[in-house]
Design a protein around this motif. Structure first.
Motif, PDB file in Angstrom:
ATOM      1  N   LEU A 158      31.481  40.846  22.038  1.00 29.12           N
ATOM      2  CA  LEU A 158      30.687  41.871  22.725  1.00 29.12           C
ATOM      3  C   LEU A 158      30.158  42.982  21.817  1.00 29.12           C
ATOM      4  O   LEU A 158      29.144  43.594  22.134  1.00 29.12           O
ATOM      5  N   ASN A 218      36.302  41.785  33.684  1.00 33.24           N
ATOM      6  CA  ASN A 218      35.743  41.595  35.019  1.00 33.24           C
ATOM      7  C   ASN A 218      35.779  42.877  35.842  1.00 33.24           C
ATOM      8  O   ASN A 218      34.824  43.229  36.527  1.00 33.24           O
ATOM      9  N   ALA A 254      25.623  47.285  27.051  1.00 32.24           N
ATOM     10  CA  ALA A 254      26.942  46.637  27.090  1.00 32.24           C
ATOM     11  C   ALA A 254      26.828  45.187  27.525  1.00 32.24           C
ATOM     12  O   ALA A 254      27.529  44.319  26.996  1.00 32.24           O
TER      13      ALA A 254
HETATM   14  N1  COA Z   1      33.643  32.348  25.365  1.00 36.25           N
HETATM   15  C1  COA Z   1      33.963  31.425  26.275  1.00 36.25           C
HETATM   16  N2  COA Z   1      34.716  31.677  27.333  1.00 36.25           N
HETATM   17  C2  COA Z   1      35.163  32.929  27.503  1.00 36.25           C
HETATM   18  C3  COA Z   1      34.873  33.954  26.583  1.00 36.25           C
HETATM   19  C4  COA Z   1      34.082  33.622  25.486  1.00 36.25           C
HETATM   20  N3  COA Z   1      33.728  34.527  24.549  1.00 36.25           N
HETATM   21  N4  COA Z   1      35.449  35.104  27.011  1.00 36.25           N
HETATM   22  C5  COA Z   1      36.084  34.806  28.156  1.00 36.25           C
HETATM   23  N5  COA Z   1      35.916  33.502  28.447  1.00 36.25           N
HETATM   24  C6  COA Z   1      36.417  32.761  29.587  1.00 36.25           C
HETATM   25  C7  COA Z   1      37.609  33.407  30.239  1.00 36.25           C
HETATM   26  O1  COA Z   1      38.793  33.041  29.543  1.00 36.25           O
HETATM   27  C8  COA Z   1      37.573  32.822  31.632  1.00 36.25           C
HETATM   28  O2  COA Z   1      38.131  31.541  31.590  1.00 36.25           O
HETATM   29  P1  COA Z   1      39.050  31.026  32.811  1.00 36.25           P
HETATM   30  O3  COA Z   1      38.149  31.048  34.008  1.00 36.25           O
HETATM   31  O4  COA Z   1      39.436  29.662  32.355  1.00 36.25           O
HETATM   32  O5  COA Z   1      40.163  32.001  32.894  1.00 36.25           O
HETATM   33  C9  COA Z   1      36.083  32.675  31.894  1.00 36.25           C
HETATM   34  O6  COA Z   1      35.429  32.745  30.603  1.00 36.25           O
HETATM   35  C10 COA Z   1      35.500  33.736  32.795  1.00 36.25           C
HETATM   36  O7  COA Z   1      35.981  34.979  32.362  1.00 36.25           O
HETATM   37  P2  COA Z   1      35.497  36.308  33.043  1.00 36.25           P
HETATM   38  O8  COA Z   1      36.150  37.475  32.365  1.00 36.25           O
HETATM   39  O9  COA Z   1      35.625  36.207  34.529  1.00 36.25           O
HETATM   40  O10 COA Z   1      33.937  36.252  32.695  1.00 36.25           O
HETATM   41  P3  COA Z   1      32.814  37.230  33.103  1.00 36.25           P
HETATM   42  O11 COA Z   1      31.703  36.509  33.730  1.00 36.25           O
HETATM   43  O12 COA Z   1      33.353  38.461  33.808  1.00 36.25           O
HETATM   44  O13 COA Z   1      32.270  37.744  31.683  1.00 36.25           O
HETATM   45  C11 COA Z   1      32.487  39.620  30.247  1.00 36.25           C
HETATM   46  C12 COA Z   1      33.159  38.375  30.793  1.00 36.25           C
HETATM   47  C13 COA Z   1      33.453  40.301  29.297  1.00 36.25           C
HETATM   48  C14 COA Z   1      31.238  39.200  29.505  1.00 36.25           C
HETATM   49  C15 COA Z   1      32.109  40.574  31.431  1.00 36.25           C
HETATM   50  O14 COA Z   1      33.209  40.721  32.289  1.00 36.25           O
HETATM   51  C16 COA Z   1      31.679  41.921  30.957  1.00 36.25           C
HETATM   52  O15 COA Z   1      30.676  42.064  30.293  1.00 36.25           O
HETATM   53  N6  COA Z   1      32.427  42.968  31.341  1.00 36.25           N
HETATM   54  C17 COA Z   1      32.070  44.317  30.988  1.00 36.25           C
HETATM   55  C18 COA Z   1      32.468  44.555  29.567  1.00 36.25           C
HETATM   56  C19 COA Z   1      31.894  45.790  29.021  1.00 36.25           C
HETATM   57  O16 COA Z   1      30.750  46.068  29.236  1.00 36.25           O
HETATM   58  N7  COA Z   1      32.715  46.534  28.284  1.00 36.25           N
HETATM   59  C20 COA Z   1      32.281  47.682  27.602  1.00 36.25           C
HETATM   60  C21 COA Z   1      31.923  48.749  28.547  1.00 36.25           C
HETATM   61  S1  COA Z   1      31.227  50.011  27.609  1.00 36.25           S
END
Ligand code: COA
Length: 325
Positions: A158, A218, A254
């Motif tokens: 990220l 999430n 983000a």
């Molecule tokens: N590559 C492949 N798979 C990944 C992964 C990656 N880099 N990171 C996580 N996964 C997997 C997880 O392990 C999970 O697997 P599972 O279903 O077998 O447990 C699956 O992908 C889904 O994970 P989830 O966290 O539900 O995905 P998501 O759609 O919410 O996307 C983010 C994850 C982090 C991209 C998203 O939640 C996000 O952007 N959150 C906000 C983060 C942010 O902005 N932070 C800073 C704020 S300033």
């Protein structure tokens, strides 16, 4: 007569080294397709070994000074928003002052994680409005790569490193119209780097990893979308503005899906949203000034246009700003 803070110039800097999604897929169990579709990120820049937050800040600051047609001697306050300071002290702002040679002016750091630039903008605006200061250098700079566990695929895809800067100048015309800041420390554990100075780096009551970013992605995602959607509506209403009064939306970078959700709430076409996330990833406090400088330099943002900024990050701390460029 009210004195407003207006943007005299912008600058930014990205370290030379680029880390693509394909590069990351060689290191952790991820793929370019997963990262692009879930986040919109294609690549990020990573500071070289020995390259520090202050190094990035210095480049961005020099470019902003040049764009503003000012010299360091004109600056009477330096603010650096960062979560990744070079040293415990002196502040990165003081280290930057030493590099720029603007000796004697006030200089301090401000830490509000990814919302640091909006917080610093608000402080600068208030110093200028009070009449006590005339020319403020505001820098958002982070080497977030230094607080990432590069084996943790949930976070390492990220973030990136970078710096952005603006010179705010006292003016009879706005400028900054409104800045709104918020925080809710009850959410501290959803996005954090555990360990520190006064607690110590080893935490007796905490079994998880220390010194690197821990995130419940999430939950952060859902709270960011609902909080930001409400906030952008609030700042427009409080200033008697409609969505159609906004020329450019410059959000914290983000996740492209968070940005799209806010743009949808604003009924703004994505053509009016500045997005740099594909090339930069999340550069924390640098993200808004980097996006701003990109769109100023490529000619999209023009003098007299209305801009809306928003940011959300660890704390949680979040904020928004309305400006006329
Ligand atoms: N590559 C492949 N798979 C990944 C992964 C990656 N880099 N990171 C996580 N996964 C997997 C997880 O392990 C999970 O697997 P599972 O279903 O077998 O447990 C699956 O992908 C889904 O994970 P989830 O966290 O539900 O995905 P998501 O759609 O919410 O996307 C983010 C994850 C982090 C991209 C998203 O939640 C996000 O952007 N959150 C906000 C983060 C942010 O902005 N932070 C800073 C704020 S300033």
């Amino acid at each position: 007569m009210t004195q407003f803070a207006s943007i005299a110039g912008t600058g930014s800097y990205l370290p030379a080294q680029v880390l693509t999604n394909h590069d990351l897929a060689q290191q952790v169990d991820t793929s370019d397709e997963w990262i692009r579709t879930r986040t919109g990120i294609v690549q990020r820049h990573i500071a070289a070994e020995g390259e520090t937050t202050c190094d990035l800040a210095e480049q961005a600051a020099c470019r902003a000074l040049q764009a503003a047609g000012r010299s360091a001697a004109d600056i009477d306050l330096i603010l650096v928003a960062t979560t990744t300071a070079d040293q415990i002290f002196p502040s990165t702002a003081c280290l930057l002052q030493q590099r720029l040679g603007s000796y004697g002016c006030a200089a301090f750091d401000l830490q509000a994680a990814c919302s640091g630039f909006i917080y610093a903008l608000s402080v600068a605006d208030k110093f200028i409005r009070s009449g006590s200061h005339q020319s403020v250098l505001v820098v958002g700079a982070d080497t977030f790569s230094r607080v990432i566990d590069w084996q943790d695929r949930a976070t390492c895809v990220l973030f990136g490193d970078g710096a952005g800067a603006v010179i705010l100048q006292a003016s009879s015309e706005p400028g900054v119209r409104d800045v709104r800041l918020h925080a809710d420390g009850r959410y501290a554990e959803l996005l954090q780097v555990p360990g520190g100075i006064s607690q110590g780096i080893h935490l007796p009551d905490y079994a998880g990893p220390v010194g690197t970013t821990q995130m419940k992605g999430n939950e952060v995602f859902k709270l960011a979308v609902t909080t930001l959607q409400a906030m952008v509506g609030d700042i427009l209403a409080a200033n008697g503005l409609q969505q159609s009064d906004i020329d450019w939306f410059v959000p914290h970078q983000a996740n492209i899906r968070i940005i799209q959700a806010i743009a949808k709430r604003l009924q703004l076409p994505m053509a009016q949203v500045v997005t740099t996330i594909a090339q930069h990833g999340n550069t924390s406090a640098a993200s808004i000034p980097l996006a701003l400088d990109t769109a100023v330099r490529d000619g999209r943002i023009q003098r007299g246009q209305n801009l809306l900024f928003e940011a959300f990050g660890g704390g949680f701390a979040w904020g928004s700003a309305l400006l006329t460029y």
